[in-house]
Write a protein that holds these residues in place. Structure first.
Motif, mmCIF file in Angstrom:
data_model
loop_
_atom_site.group_PDB
_atom_site.id
_atom_site.type_symbol
_atom_site.label_atom_id
_atom_site.label_comp_id
_atom_site.label_asym_id
_atom_site.label_seq_id
_atom_site.Cartn_x
_atom_site.Cartn_y
_atom_site.Cartn_z
ATOM 1 N N GLU A 35 0.815 -1.254 -0.002
ATOM 2 C CA GLU A 35 -0.066 0.077 0.117
ATOM 3 C C GLU A 35 0.798 1.266 -0.216
ATOM 4 O OE1 GLU A 35 -3.737 1.840 2.370
ATOM 5 O OE2 GLU A 35 -3.212 0.002 2.598
ATOM 6 N N ARG A 36 1.838 1.176 0.902
ATOM 7 C CA ARG A 36 2.699 2.487 0.713
ATOM 8 C C ARG A 36 3.489 2.911 -0.548
ATOM 9 N NH1 ARG A 36 7.883 3.513 0.613
ATOM 10 N NH2 ARG A 36 8.583 1.560 0.592
ATOM 11 N N LEU A 37 3.996 1.745 -1.268
ATOM 12 C CA LEU A 37 4.533 1.968 -2.649
ATOM 13 C C LEU A 37 3.480 2.265 -3.526
ATOM 14 C CD1 LEU A 37 6.545 -1.564 -2.772
ATOM 15 C CD2 LEU A 37 7.428 0.885 -2.628
ATOM 16 N N ILE A 38 2.213 1.875 -3.442
ATOM 17 C CA ILE A 38 1.279 2.497 -4.298
ATOM 18 C C ILE A 38 0.644 3.698 -4.179
ATOM 19 C CG2 ILE A 38 -1.138 2.174 -5.383
ATOM 20 C CD1 ILE A 38 -0.615 -1.083 -4.922
ATOM 21 N N LYS A 39 0.642 4.181 -2.839
ATOM 22 C CA LYS A 39 0.020 5.314 -2.446
ATOM 23 C C LYS A 39 1.203 6.526 -2.730
ATOM 24 C CE LYS A 39 -3.943 5.175 0.043
ATOM 25 N NZ LYS A 39 -4.944 6.075 -0.244
ATOM 26 N N ALA A 40 2.350 6.085 -2.718
ATOM 27 C CA ALA A 40 3.721 7.053 -3.034
ATOM 28 C C ALA A 40 3.462 7.522 -4.418
ATOM 29 C CB ALA A 40 5.107 6.194 -3.048
ATOM 30 N N THR A 41 2.815 6.839 -5.504
ATOM 31 C CA THR A 41 2.848 7.020 -6.691
ATOM 32 C C THR A 41 1.579 7.605 -6.981
ATOM 33 O OG1 THR A 41 4.510 5.334 -7.449
ATOM 34 C CG2 THR A 41 3.057 6.278 -9.399
ATOM 35 N N PHE A 42 0.239 7.011 -6.535
ATOM 36 C CA PHE A 42 -1.066 7.612 -6.496
ATOM 37 C C PHE A 42 -1.697 7.778 -5.216
ATOM 38 C CE2 PHE A 42 0.259 4.082 -9.592
ATOM 39 C CZ PHE A 42 -0.036 4.584 -10.820
ATOM 40 N N PRO A 43 -1.502 9.156 -4.679
ATOM 41 C CA PRO A 43 -1.852 9.572 -3.444
ATOM 42 C C PRO A 43 -3.590 9.171 -3.279
ATOM 43 C CG PRO A 43 -0.499 11.273 -4.339
ATOM 44 C CD PRO A 43 -0.572 9.861 -5.528
ATOM 45 N N ASP A 44 -4.098 9.432 -4.331
ATOM 46 C CA ASP A 44 -5.506 9.257 -4.222
ATOM 47 C C ASP A 44 -6.323 8.053 -4.198
ATOM 48 O OD1 ASP A 44 -5.151 8.895 -6.991
ATOM 49 O OD2 ASP A 44 -7.085 9.598 -7.457
ATOM 50 N N ALA A 45 -5.248 6.926 -4.450
ATOM 51 C CA ALA A 45 -5.866 5.732 -4.865
ATOM 52 C C ALA A 45 -6.654 4.855 -3.405
ATOM 53 C CB ALA A 45 -4.347 4.566 -4.847
ATOM 54 N N ARG A 46 -7.597 4.277 -3.531
ATOM 55 C CA ARG A 46 -8.173 3.320 -2.726
ATOM 56 C C ARG A 46 -7.530 2.041 -3.071
ATOM 57 N NH1 ARG A 46 -13.027 5.662 -4.648
ATOM 58 N NH2 ARG A 46 -13.692 3.557 -4.971
ATOM 59 N N ILE A 47 -7.238 1.244 -1.855
ATOM 60 C CA ILE A 47 -6.776 0.011 -2.475
ATOM 61 C C ILE A 47 -7.270 -1.077 -1.258
ATOM 62 C CG2 ILE A 47 -4.441 -1.166 -2.093
ATOM 63 C CD1 ILE A 47 -2.909 1.836 -2.325
ATOM 64 N N GLU A 48 -7.568 -2.036 -2.108
ATOM 65 C CA GLU A 48 -8.121 -3.250 -1.273
ATOM 66 C C GLU A 48 -6.969 -4.394 -1.445
ATOM 67 O OE1 GLU A 48 -12.177 -4.314 -2.096
ATOM 68 O OE2 GLU A 48 -12.708 -2.108 -2.408
ATOM 69 N N LEU A 49 -6.490 -5.211 -0.649
ATOM 70 C CA LEU A 49 -5.440 -6.058 -0.542
ATOM 71 C C LEU A 49 -6.392 -7.214 0.019
ATOM 72 C CD1 LEU A 49 -2.233 -4.052 0.248
ATOM 73 C CD2 LEU A 49 -2.808 -5.089 -2.095
ATOM 74 N N ARG A 50 -5.821 -8.437 -0.541
ATOM 75 C CA ARG A 50 -6.181 -9.768 0.155
ATOM 76 C C ARG A 50 -4.975 -10.587 -0.116
ATOM 77 N NH1 ARG A 50 -9.585 -13.590 -2.520
ATOM 78 N NH2 ARG A 50 -9.835 -11.845 -4.325
#
Length: 78
Positions: free
Chosen positions: A9-24
């Motif tokens: 999540e940290r890596l994705i948010k660093a590039t896409f601050p507005d991202a909503r992320i669901e991880l399973r």
């Protein structure tokens, strides 16, 4: 070496601050993940381009530290 949900999540948010992320965690081993990422940055991009953007954000870790990633992407609902 496995990756935690927080690190992904940290890596994705660093590039896409507005991202909503669901991880399973698919196997309970922090090595096989399913991710659903919603971001306005995907506007005008094909599904393949959207996935490539996420892989770039993860900095080449897919196939290494992150063994497997089942990925879906979407634009935010207006």
């Amino acid at each position: 070496m496995a990756m935690s949900a927080a690190e992904i999540e940290r890596l994705i948010k660093a590039t896409f601050p507005d991202a909503r992320i669901e991880l399973r965690d698919l196997a309970g081993d922090n090595d096989h993940w399913a991710a659903h990422v919603v971001s306005s940055a995907f506007k005008g991009k094909s599904r393949i381009q959207q996935h490539q953007m996420i892989y770039e954000a993860l900095g080449g870790r897919v196939g290494g530290a992150l063994h497997a990633l089942q990925l879906t992407t979407a634009l935010p609902a207006d």
